[in-house]
Design a protein around this motif. Structure first.
Motif, PDB file in Angstrom:
ATOM      1  N   PRO A  30       0.820  -1.217   0.000  1.00  0.00           N
ATOM      2  CA  PRO A  30       0.000   0.000   0.000  1.00  0.00           C
ATOM      3  C   PRO A  30       0.853   1.267   0.000  1.00  0.00           C
ATOM      4  CG  PRO A  30       0.104  -0.914   2.208  1.00  0.00           C
ATOM      5  CD  PRO A  30       0.888  -1.849   1.325  1.00  0.00           C
ATOM      6  N   ASP A  31       0.286   2.314  -0.598  1.00  0.00           N
ATOM      7  CA  ASP A  31       0.931   3.636  -0.571  1.00  0.00           C
ATOM      8  C   ASP A  31       0.469   4.443   0.633  1.00  0.00           C
ATOM      9  OD1 ASP A  31       1.925   3.131  -3.272  1.00  0.00           O
ATOM     10  OD2 ASP A  31      -0.170   3.451  -3.886  1.00  0.00           O
ATOM     11  N   ALA A  32      -0.622   3.992   1.267  1.00  0.00           N
ATOM     12  CA  ALA A  32      -1.180   4.751   2.391  1.00  0.00           C
ATOM     13  C   ALA A  32      -1.868   3.796   3.352  1.00  0.00           C
ATOM     14  CB  ALA A  32      -2.182   5.783   1.885  1.00  0.00           C
ATOM     15  N   LEU A  33      -1.928   4.205   4.617  1.00  0.00           N
ATOM     16  CA  LEU A  33      -2.640   3.441   5.642  1.00  0.00           C
ATOM     17  C   LEU A  33      -3.621   4.374   6.338  1.00  0.00           C
ATOM     18  CD1 LEU A  33      -2.968   0.912   7.546  1.00  0.00           C
ATOM     19  CD2 LEU A  33      -1.277   2.019   9.032  1.00  0.00           C
ATOM     20  N   TYR A  34      -4.902   4.009   6.321  1.00  0.00           N
ATOM     21  CA  TYR A  34      -5.910   4.806   7.022  1.00  0.00           C
ATOM     22  C   TYR A  34      -6.489   3.967   8.150  1.00  0.00           C
ATOM     23  CZ  TYR A  34      -5.196   7.514   2.834  1.00  0.00           C
ATOM     24  OH  TYR A  34      -4.604   8.226   1.827  1.00  0.00           O
ATOM     25  N   VAL A  35      -6.478   4.534   9.353  1.00  0.00           N
ATOM     26  CA  VAL A  35      -6.829   3.789  10.558  1.00  0.00           C
ATOM     27  C   VAL A  35      -8.199   4.242  11.072  1.00  0.00           C
ATOM     28  CG1 VAL A  35      -6.126   3.224  12.917  1.00  0.00           C
ATOM     29  CG2 VAL A  35      -4.380   3.674  11.166  1.00  0.00           C
ATOM     30  N   GLY A  36      -9.065   3.285  11.333  1.00  0.00           N
ATOM     31  CA  GLY A  36     -10.328   3.584  11.999  1.00  0.00           C
ATOM     32  C   GLY A  36     -10.195   3.223  13.465  1.00  0.00           C
ATOM     33  N   ASN A  37     -10.313   4.200  14.330  1.00  0.00           N
ATOM     34  CA  ASN A  37     -10.212   3.947  15.776  1.00  0.00           C
ATOM     35  C   ASN A  37     -10.960   5.042  16.520  1.00  0.00           C
ATOM     36  OD1 ASN A  37      -8.533   4.782  18.448  1.00  0.00           O
ATOM     37  ND2 ASN A  37      -8.624   2.559  18.210  1.00  0.00           N
ATOM     38  N   TYR A  38     -11.510   4.675  17.668  1.00  0.00           N
ATOM     39  CA  TYR A  38     -12.381   5.584  18.403  1.00  0.00           C
ATOM     40  C   TYR A  38     -11.814   5.893  19.791  1.00  0.00           C
ATOM     41  CZ  TYR A  38     -16.816   5.838  21.266  1.00  0.00           C
ATOM     42  OH  TYR A  38     -17.811   6.104  22.161  1.00  0.00           O
ATOM     43  N   LEU A  39     -11.237   4.894  20.470  1.00  0.00           N
ATOM     44  CA  LEU A  39     -10.970   5.048  21.897  1.00  0.00           C
ATOM     45  C   LEU A  39      -9.513   5.006  22.326  1.00  0.00           C
ATOM     46  CD1 LEU A  39     -13.782   2.866  23.474  1.00  0.00           C
ATOM     47  CD2 LEU A  39     -13.680   5.349  23.314  1.00  0.00           C
ATOM     48  N   ALA A  40      -8.586   4.773  21.401  1.00  0.00           N
ATOM     49  CA  ALA A  40      -7.195   4.544  21.837  1.00  0.00           C
ATOM     50  C   ALA A  40      -6.638   5.709  22.644  1.00  0.00           C
ATOM     51  CB  ALA A  40      -6.300   4.260  20.634  1.00  0.00           C
ATOM     52  N   ILE A  41      -7.075   6.935  22.328  1.00  0.00           N
ATOM     53  CA  ILE A  41      -6.575   8.100  23.063  1.00  0.00           C
ATOM     54  C   ILE A  41      -6.923   7.976  24.544  1.00  0.00           C
ATOM     55  CG2 ILE A  41      -6.999  10.578  23.397  1.00  0.00           C
ATOM     56  CD1 ILE A  41      -6.947  10.874  20.369  1.00  0.00           C
TER      57      ILE A  41
END
Lengths: 133, 386
Positions: free
Chosen positions: B42-53
């Protein structure tokens, strides 16, 4: 807990201070930067009467941090007589007496503690059944 | 816009995965998706995340997860839309490839919910609501759903017991999903005896929050062919993302789920189809009432009638409109910011004919709907086997 944030919200929490749109006269609570009715900027303050009716309600058993001491408690969507709907806990009422359409009025109560963090106690609006006279 | 295909999928088991870290969990799904795409880089990585912060005290997941996976030099960042973060990240990956900005994008949804414990968990979840006017008075995600369920029953006269059809169906479908959290059926009686969480909403009306990661690799049809991928490709035929008010109390008609309605409309218009043409619908069942309102918003039932679809077998694997085909969030488990990517992965399994005992016969086209909160945000996608 964020102390400046609580300080900033005191007029809403203690007096249900919202806004009336200077363009379309729509009543707004909580305050917003843009009137949801006409799309113009809304800045004129308006204090709500605190009277309304229960639009829906639920009895919360699993409470988040800060509310453990209060659980179980009842949260309602209260439709104010001026129009807007506010989310608030109900108080001074048994859970099985709550029903949709019930007239309620605002009172000031302890809302939550912040545990051992800073020791501040947050007060704000709850609603109770309208007293019969 | 160029055609975009899903060339690879990967997912981890969903559950309370105490022994694996956020980064390694994401890596497992990313690795599986890349392997499934014949090793496409891949040329890019898009992350779906809600709570890690909150739960993992970790931001900048794009860099962390790309770095940990050895994807040096890619573009990488998080797409956050509460529980619709997975749908948002997929949308970003789709746009990036469709626009020609990149040729291949990896999308990973990951959630490490169990790093928080006890009442910290409900407090963490509350960050996707209006902090000043919802979370502050003790509202929870379950309580939002409870408010809607109470009003729905009052307004439309739906029997309280009717909502049981959704968790019963979800659990039945999860039995055959090796990645699911709950691989056991439940019956209506078990449902009706479950303890309340936000009455009238009970424990089985709520999908269990859990850890998990799912990933897809998106690319162009040409690049997928060059990579010599052996399995069928799935094209993204339509996409739509829409918001409503963040707070439930700000809506003139809270039972309408307008964001879901318009997201589905946009995705279907873009794909040139009507919702009724799809062979299966991965509706969002974070709460049983949301599945009902999602079905109504997507146009599969009139307002106030969605609960009836659960009563006559229409939604089963062999029914008119199969939903929650691999167990949905209730049966598979609800990995929050990853749930939207799981829905895509499961739809792709169906469209490729790889859904095993849960295979929907001749599945060619699928609709997915991922919601943030009570449809405060919504992402819909139409997927089609090439």
């Amino acid at each position: 807990m964020e102390i400046p944030r609580h300080w900033r919200l005191k007029k809403q929490r203690y007096a249900l201070q919202g806004e009336v749109c200077p363009h379309c006269e729509g009543k707004i609570f909580p305050p917003r930067d843009v009137c949801p009715h006409c799309g113009n900027e809304a800045r004129t303050t308006f204090t709500f009467s605190g009277r309304g009716k229960v639009y829906s309600f639920t009895h919360v058993t699993e409470a988040p941090a800060g509310f453990e001491e209060t659980a179980p408690y009842t949260v309602a969507l209260v439709q104010l007589e001026e129009g807007p709907v506010v989310t608030a806990q109900l108080t001074d009422v048994d859970a099985d007496e709550v029903e949709i359409g019930m007239p309620v009025e605002m009172v000031t109560r302890k809302i939550r503690s912040d545990g051992d963090e800073r020791g501040i106690i947050i007060y704000g609006y709850k609603f109770r059944p309208v007293m019969q006279h | 816009m160029r055609d975009v295909v899903i060339a690879g999928i990967g997912q981890t088991r969903v559950g309370e995965l105490w022994d694996i870290s956020l980064r390694s969990l994401a890596y497992q799904a990313m690795k599986a998706a890349r392997k499934d795409a014949n090793g496409l880089t891949p040329d890019a990585l898009y992350v779906g995340n809600y709570l890690a912060i909150v739960t993992s005290h970790q931001s900048n997941l794009g860099t962390l997860l790309a770095d940990n996976a050895g994807l040096t030099g890619v573009e990488a960042f998080t797409c956050e839309a509460g529980q619709a973060s997975g749908g948002a990240a997929f949308q970003m990956g789709y746009i990036a490839v469709a626009s020609g900005y990149v040729d291949a994008a990896l999308v990973v949804g990951v959630e490490k919910y169990t790093d928080a414990i006890g009442s910290e968990q409900e407090a963490a979840l509350a960050i996707s609501m209006d902090a000043d006017y919802e979370a502050m008075v003790g509202l929870t995600l379950a309580a939002q759903a409870g408010l809607l369920m109470q009003r729905y029953i009052y307004q439309y006269g739906a029997p309280r017991s009717a909502f049981g059809a959704f968790p019963v169906l979800a659990h039945a479908n999860a039995v055959n999903n090796p990645f699911a959290m709950y691989r056991r059926a439940i019956d209506q009686d078990t449902y009706e005896k479950a303890p309340p969480v936000a009455d009238p909403l009970n424990l089985y009306d709520q999908a269990s929050y859990a850890d998990g990661a799912a990933a897809v690799l998106l690319t162009t049809p040409e690049k997928a062919r060059q990579a010599g991928i052996g399995h069928p490709l799935v094209r993204v035929r339509g996409a739509g993302g829409v918001i409503d008010t963040l707070a439930l109390h700000d809506r003139p008609d809270p039972l309408a789920f307008d964001a879901a309605r318009y997201a589905v409309q946009r995705a279907c218009e873009m794909g040139g189809i009507l919702p009724g043409e799809v062979d299966l619908f991965e509706v969002d069942d974070a709460f049983s009432i949301y599945a009902v309102l999602g079905l109504e918003a997507a146009g599969f039932a009139e307002r106030g009638e969605g609960w009836r679809l659960g009563q006559n077998g229409d939604l089963r694997l062999n029914g008119r409109l199969p939903v929650l085909t691999m167990g949905g969030s209730k049966g598979r488990g609800n990995p929050l910011g990853a749930a939207g990517v799981y829905q895509i992965v499961e739809a792709v399994q169906q469209l490729r004919g790889e859904a095993g005992a849960n295979q929907v016969a001749d599945a060619r086209m699928a609709l997915t709907l991922n919601l943030g909160g009570p449809a405060s945000s919504a992402f819909a996608h139409v997927l089609e086997r090439v």
